[in-house]
Write a protein that holds these residues in place. Structure first.
Motif, PDB file in Angstrom:
ATOM      1  N   ASN A 261       0.844  -1.204   0.000  1.00 20.56           N
ATOM      2  CA  ASN A 261       0.000   0.000   0.000  1.00 20.56           C
ATOM      3  C   ASN A 261       0.873   1.245   0.000  1.00 20.56           C
TER       4      ASN A 261
ATOM      5  N   THR B 240       2.342   1.656  -3.460  1.00 21.16           N
ATOM      6  CA  THR B 240       1.315   2.133  -4.397  1.00 21.16           C
ATOM      7  C   THR B 240       1.069   3.625  -4.189  1.00 21.16           C
TER       8      THR B 240
ATOM      9  N   GLY C 199      -4.533   0.428  -5.737  1.00 21.27           N
ATOM     10  CA  GLY C 199      -4.940   1.820  -5.949  1.00 21.27           C
ATOM     11  C   GLY C 199      -6.452   1.993  -5.856  1.00 21.27           C
TER      12      GLY C 199
ATOM     13  N   THR D  89      -3.854   5.994   2.345  1.00 18.86           N
ATOM     14  CA  THR D  89      -3.820   4.685   1.671  1.00 18.86           C
ATOM     15  C   THR D  89      -5.201   4.036   1.770  1.00 18.86           C
TER      16      THR D  89
END
Ligand code: TLP
Length: 352
Positions: free
Chosen positions: A184, A187, A262, A288
């Motif tokens: 996470n 990303t 995402g 996130t």
């Protein structure tokens, strides 16, 4: 996409740990090639460990039963009895791992304040490093958490992690990252995970949270470190034999779930926008897949009532602290579920 339990759709936002395996995972688990992993003979575990090490930029990996076990094994390898670890007061390892490193390793936690973005100030770390004095525990290890669960799911940048790594090396200390949700972080920051783990001696990441696998985490580090970790894993009862059935789901997680994280971050932002528009609730910044929000102390309902009334509307959240709540996005939550959860929250607050 929410779970259907006894014919009822449930929007479960308590954690990303509640995720069920995907159909592709179940199929891979059924077909997994297995062997005795304690002998190092499970081909699927070996494949998962090699792929994990590659992604984390380390020499080797070790499949463990949980994030808690991965962190514990790392600490047991880095530290002896009476040694000290420096970690944040909001760290999962300090708050939620049942004091395992103290209970089983005699390891002494030296807690310093986590900043709201999950970092530890370098000057606080420096001040916490002990001198060579017979009265004092020996400082051995610095631990960071990325993303930081209790600090709003914040990702820690590569530059910050690098500066902690340099500080650790300059003082002859080891450096471990609890990267339960490192994918996470990668990303959100738009970098490969190995950029976030490069300065660390060891990293644990979880397959069983946002990545949807039913069980398991991987600890990565140098070959020498992992050889020792294999022994420590045995000591804590973590030699799992034909664990390839579990590792098979982990390989699917890395291949198929990582690229879609995402979407969870977008859903978290969408939920946060919805909550921000509800009188009586304030939302913390979202980074996130984790959303924290607060209930106004002036609100006409208490924390338990909020949770219970949402549950009546088939939406599950966790209360984590006084007037503070957490909602975590994952594979089984889609944009329509966010709309439904927002409406449920709005209705509960309106009817209070
Ligand atoms: N976190 C769980 C609970 O234990 C709080 C959750 O619902 O978020 N490191 C971090 C940062 C974690 O968030 C967790 C789990 C772990 C380690 C432990 O992983 P497991 O549950 O696999 O032992």
């Amino acid at each position: 996409m929410a779970f259907i339990i006894n014919g009822q759709k449930i929007i479960d936002l308590r954690s990303d740990t509640i995720t069920h395996p995907t159909p592709e995972m179940r199929q891979a688990m059924a077909q997994a090639e297995v062997g005795d992993d304690v002998y190092g003979e499970d081909p699927t575990v070996n494949k998962l460990e090699a792929r994990s090490a590659e992604l984390m930029g380390k020499e080797a990996g070790l499949f463990v039963a949980s994030g808690t076990m991965g962190n514990l094994v790392a600490l047991l390898v880095h530290c002896g009895r009476g040694d000290e670890i420096i970690l944040g007061d909001q760290a999962h390892t300090f708050v939620y791992e049942a004091g395992g490193s103290a209970a089983l390793g005699g390891i002494h936690p030296h807690i310093i304040k986590n900043q709201p973005d999950g970092t530890l100030l370098l000057q606080d770390i420096l001040a916490a490093i002990r001198g060579d004095d017979v009265h004092l525990p020996r400082t051995r290890l610095i631990c960071l958490e990325n993303t930081h669960n209790r600090c709003a799911g914040s990702p820690l940048s590569a530059a910050y992690t690098q500066s902690v790594g340099e500080l650790a090396r300059a003082h002859g200390l080891k450096f471990h990252i609890d990267g339960a949700r490192i994918f996470n972080a990668a990303t959100a920051l738009g970098v490969p995970p190995k950029e976030l783990t490069a300065p660390a001696d060891s990293i644990t990441f979880c397959l069983s949270k946002a990545l949807c696998a039913p069980v398991g985490s991987v600890l990565c580090g140098s070959r020498e470190f992992i050889n020792e970790a294999r022994r420590a894993r045995k000591i804590v009862g973590g030699g799992m034999r034909q664990a390839g059935v579990l590792a098979a789901a982990g390989l699917i997680a890395l291949e198929q779930i990582v690229p879609r994280l995402g979407q969870d971050h977008a859903n978290a932002k969408k939920l946060a926008e919805g909550i921000a528009a509800i009188p009586g609730l304030t939302v913390e910044p979202v980074h996130t897949n984790i959303v924290y929000f607060r209930l106004s102390p002036q609100a006409q309902l208490g924390d338990e009532q909020l949770i219970a009334q949402l549950a009546e509307r088939h939406v599950k959240l966790l209360a984590l602290g006084v007037h503070r709540f957490r909602a975590v996005m994952h594979y089984w939550i889609d944009s329509d579920d966010i709309d439904a959860a927002t409406i449920a929250l709005r209705d509960v607050m309106r009817d209070a």
